[in-house]
Design an enzyme around this catalytic site. Structure first.
Site, PDB file in Angstrom:
ATOM      1  N   SER A 185      64.563  32.833  21.372  1.00  0.00           N
ATOM      2  CA  SER A 185      64.681  33.043  22.831  1.00  0.00           C
ATOM      3  C   SER A 185      63.898  34.273  23.279  1.00  0.00           C
ATOM      4  CB  SER A 185      66.158  33.175  23.236  1.00  0.00           C
ATOM      5  OG  SER A 185      66.772  34.233  22.533  1.00  0.00           O
ATOM      6  N   SER A 193      74.542  35.796  17.838  1.00  0.00           N
ATOM      7  CA  SER A 193      75.958  35.929  18.246  1.00  0.00           C
ATOM      8  C   SER A 193      76.346  34.823  19.229  1.00  0.00           C
ATOM      9  CB  SER A 193      76.260  37.326  18.807  1.00  0.00           C
ATOM     10  OG  SER A 193      75.232  37.862  19.597  1.00  0.00           O
TER      11      SER A 193
HETATM   12  P1  ADP Z   1      64.486  35.860  18.718  1.00  0.00           P
HETATM   13  O1  ADP Z   1      64.505  37.287  18.274  1.00  0.00           O
HETATM   14  O2  ADP Z   1      65.358  35.593  19.899  1.00  0.00           O
HETATM   15  O3  ADP Z   1      64.730  34.888  17.598  1.00  0.00           O
HETATM   16  P2  ADP Z   1      61.651  36.289  18.935  1.00  0.00           P
HETATM   17  O4  ADP Z   1      61.575  37.507  19.779  1.00  0.00           O
HETATM   18  O5  ADP Z   1      61.490  36.465  17.444  1.00  0.00           O
HETATM   19  O6  ADP Z   1      63.004  35.533  19.265  1.00  0.00           O
HETATM   20  O7  ADP Z   1      60.588  35.201  19.402  1.00  0.00           O
HETATM   21  C1  ADP Z   1      60.381  34.912  20.752  1.00  0.00           C
HETATM   22  C2  ADP Z   1      58.985  34.334  20.935  1.00  0.00           C
HETATM   23  O8  ADP Z   1      58.826  33.940  22.295  1.00  0.00           O
HETATM   24  C3  ADP Z   1      57.877  35.339  20.617  1.00  0.00           C
HETATM   25  O9  ADP Z   1      56.835  34.677  19.941  1.00  0.00           O
HETATM   26  C4  ADP Z   1      57.428  35.777  22.018  1.00  0.00           C
HETATM   27  O10 ADP Z   1      56.085  36.184  22.055  1.00  0.00           O
HETATM   28  C5  ADP Z   1      57.630  34.498  22.823  1.00  0.00           C
HETATM   29  N1  ADP Z   1      57.793  34.693  24.272  1.00  0.00           N
HETATM   30  C6  ADP Z   1      57.095  34.035  25.212  1.00  0.00           C
HETATM   31  N2  ADP Z   1      57.433  34.438  26.448  1.00  0.00           N
HETATM   32  C7  ADP Z   1      58.377  35.389  26.297  1.00  0.00           C
HETATM   33  C8  ADP Z   1      59.099  36.208  27.211  1.00  0.00           C
HETATM   34  N3  ADP Z   1      58.920  36.123  28.529  1.00  0.00           N
HETATM   35  N4  ADP Z   1      60.008  37.092  26.717  1.00  0.00           N
HETATM   36  C9  ADP Z   1      60.212  37.174  25.372  1.00  0.00           C
HETATM   37  N5  ADP Z   1      59.549  36.438  24.448  1.00  0.00           N
HETATM   38  C10 ADP Z   1      58.631  35.548  24.902  1.00  0.00           C
END
Ligand code: ADP
Length: 212
Positions: free
Chosen positions: A40, A110
């Protein structure tokens, strides 16, 4: 072997207190708790938030799911009991950071109200800032950053949140950040804007402004 309670003598009330540490750091400590589906954007936004706060002179520490599971929680799996213990330990670590005056940024799926309540109760509701990274399951699956959705669809991961296990959206998050169709820059800015007033000391003499 576990120590018997009568042999444990906490020294909490003789330790230098949190306020002294916050004063030293010129900041108010909080636990910023990111919740949301895998992919996300929790880690991405947390990293952006940390970089921005660092540039503004705030001391922070990020606790992130996979990091914690390779270290302090490397003996835990994904059973219901282990998921609770995972969150309990993380919340206790975050509380140590909080009492050191540090802004703890926690990124964990969570997925249930029960798990978030465990964390909130340990940390204390006034210091627990819930940030819901609100991204649709379709978008998370499209991103599939770690290839986990593909594996979950093939049945290679059981009880995968959003596919074969539920995600309960928080009822009343402090911050509800939607990422669908938005840039990382936009979402980080939105979160920074919510967090700054909570951590800023009234006597902080530099004017905080987003610099990136
Ligand atoms: P999580 O930690 O929730 O598992 P990550 O941060 O590892 O998710 O991965 C989220 C992915 O979504 C990343 O590759 C990021 O570049 C992409 N993404 C695209 N748009 C957004 C945005 N607006 N905000 C946050 N992440 C984004």
């Amino acid at each position: 072997m576990q120590n018997k309670p009568e042999n444990i003598h906490p020294i909490f009330n003789t330790l230098l207190n949190r306020e002294s540490k916050e004063k030293l750091l010129n900041q108010r400590a909080k636990v910023i708790w990111f919740t949301g589906l895998s992919g996300s954007g929790k880690s991405t936004i947390a990293k952006g938030l940390e970089n921005e706060l660092h540039l503004l002179g705030y001391l922070t520490m990020v606790l992130d799911g996979d990091n914690v599971r390779t270290g302090i929680n490397n003996n835990l799996g994904f059973s219901e009991e282990d998921r609770k213990e995972n969150i309990r330990r993380i919340a206790e670590v975050a509380k140590i950071l909080l009492n050191s005056g540090v802004i703890a940024i926690c990124c964990f799926v969570s997925p249930t109200e029960e798990l978030r309540t465990i964390a909130r109760n340990i940390i204390g509701k006034d210091d627990f800032v819930e940030v819901f990274v609100n991204t649709s399951i379709e978008e998370c699956e499209r991103r599939d950053v770690k290839g986990l959705y593909a594996k979950a669809r093939k049945g290679e991961i059981k009880d995968f949140t959003g596919i074969s296990a539920p995600f309960e959206a928080p009822a009343n998050p402090d911050v509800d950040v939607k990422t669908n169709g938005r840039t990382v820059y936009e979402t980080v800015r939105e979160v920074v804007a919510h967090i700054l007033p909570l951590i800023k000391c009234t006597n902080k003499n530099t004017e905080d402004q987003i610099v990136f």
